[in-house]
Design a protein around this motif. Structure first.
Motif, PDB file in Angstrom:
ATOM      1  N   GLU A   1      -4.492   2.519  -0.140  1.00 52.68           N
ATOM      2  CA  GLU A   1      -3.355   1.936  -0.860  1.00 52.68           C
ATOM      3  C   GLU A   1      -3.355   0.238  -1.404  1.00 52.68           C
ATOM      4  N   ARG A   2      -3.669  -0.407  -0.276  1.00 52.93           N
ATOM      5  CA  ARG A   2      -3.656  -1.869  -0.649  1.00 52.93           C
ATOM      6  C   ARG A   2      -4.845  -2.168  -1.511  1.00 52.93           C
TER       7      ARG A   2
ATOM      8  N   GLU B   1      -3.634   3.064   4.487  1.00 57.04           N
ATOM      9  CA  GLU B   1      -2.981   1.925   4.119  1.00 57.04           C
ATOM     10  C   GLU B   1      -4.156   0.730   3.480  1.00 57.04           C
ATOM     11  N   ALA B   2      -5.280   0.876   3.949  1.00 57.28           N
ATOM     12  CA  ALA B   2      -6.180   0.120   3.248  1.00 57.28           C
ATOM     13  C   ALA B   2      -6.412   0.521   1.935  1.00 57.28           C
TER      14      ALA B   2
ATOM     15  N   GLU C   1     -10.661  -8.681   6.820  1.00 58.57           N
ATOM     16  CA  GLU C   1      -9.661  -8.281   7.463  1.00 58.57           C
ATOM     17  C   GLU C   1      -9.758  -7.178   8.387  1.00 58.57           C
TER      18      GLU C   1
ATOM     19  N   GLN D   1      -5.869   3.276  10.209  1.00 61.52           N
ATOM     20  CA  GLN D   1      -4.722   2.673   9.013  1.00 61.52           C
ATOM     21  C   GLN D   1      -5.599   2.694   7.765  1.00 61.52           C
TER      22      GLN D   1
ATOM     23  N   ARG E   1      -3.912  -1.949  -5.041  1.00 58.79           N
ATOM     24  CA  ARG E   1      -2.913  -2.838  -5.424  1.00 58.79           C
ATOM     25  C   ARG E   1      -3.633  -4.199  -5.484  1.00 58.79           C
ATOM     26  N   ASN E   2      -4.837  -4.379  -5.072  1.00 56.21           N
ATOM     27  CA  ASN E   2      -5.657  -5.574  -5.089  1.00 56.21           C
ATOM     28  C   ASN E   2      -4.909  -6.492  -3.993  1.00 56.21           C
ATOM     29  N   ASP E   3      -4.662  -5.956  -3.032  1.00 52.02           N
ATOM     30  CA  ASP E   3      -3.934  -6.840  -1.890  1.00 52.02           C
ATOM     31  C   ASP E   3      -4.841  -6.919  -0.721  1.00 52.02           C
ATOM     32  N   VAL E   4      -6.030  -7.491  -0.973  1.00 46.52           N
ATOM     33  CA  VAL E   4      -6.946  -7.573   0.022  1.00 46.52           C
ATOM     34  C   VAL E   4      -7.365  -8.958  -0.108  1.00 46.52           C
TER      35      VAL E   4
END
Length: 143
Positions: free
Chosen positions: A124-125, A121-122, A112, A118, A128-131
């Motif tokens: 932070e994500r 944001e990267a 991604e 950003q 949260r294991n949001d990648v």
């Protein structure tokens, strides 16, 4: 292999026949001695034992990342004549050869891309294991 079953569809889309969920003890037991080579790309210190149990007779567990000091039960290597190896970066010539191979065979990574502005944001994500797989920061917005 993945820690979660949520990547099974992606794995099949990329050509895998199956996905072993490494957090599922039954799946790990069923996959014991199954693979000639296991490439371990986990980038944080972890127990190599469960992955050595997946390696077949005369097989190899190849660790790609730097884990720092590791402890291995010798029986995990002795039973099955298994090998533990590592893979360095290969340096510039090998990296250039690999990139040429990828370009010639249309091999690309699932990433991604985010503009560098950003970066927070990267991070932070990532927390949260949001990648999905990897982030790439595009530095073009810095010029």
């Amino acid at each position: 292999m993945s820690r979660t079953a949520g990547k099974a569809e992606d794995a099949r889309r990329l050509g895998a026949h199956d996905l072993v969920v490494s957090t599922d003890e039954r799946q790990l037991a069923a996959a014991r001695d199954r693979f000639d080579v296991v490439v371990d790309t986990i980038a944080v210190p972890h127990d190599l034992g469960p992955y050595l149990k997946l390696v077949a007779l005369d097989g190899t567990l190849s660790v790609v990342g730097h884990l720092g000091p590791v402890t291995v039960q010798m029986m995990d290597l002795l039973v099955g004549r298994k090998k533990l190896g590592s893979a360095g970066s290969g340096g510039r010539p090998t990296t250039a050869e690999m990139l040429e191979f990828c370009a010639e065979h249309d091999v690309a990574a699932d990433v991604e891309v985010l503009p560098s502005k950003q970066v927070n944001e990267a991070l932070e994500r990532l927390g949260r294991n949001d990648v999905r797989y990897r982030f790439v920061l595009d530095l073009a917005d810095l010029s």
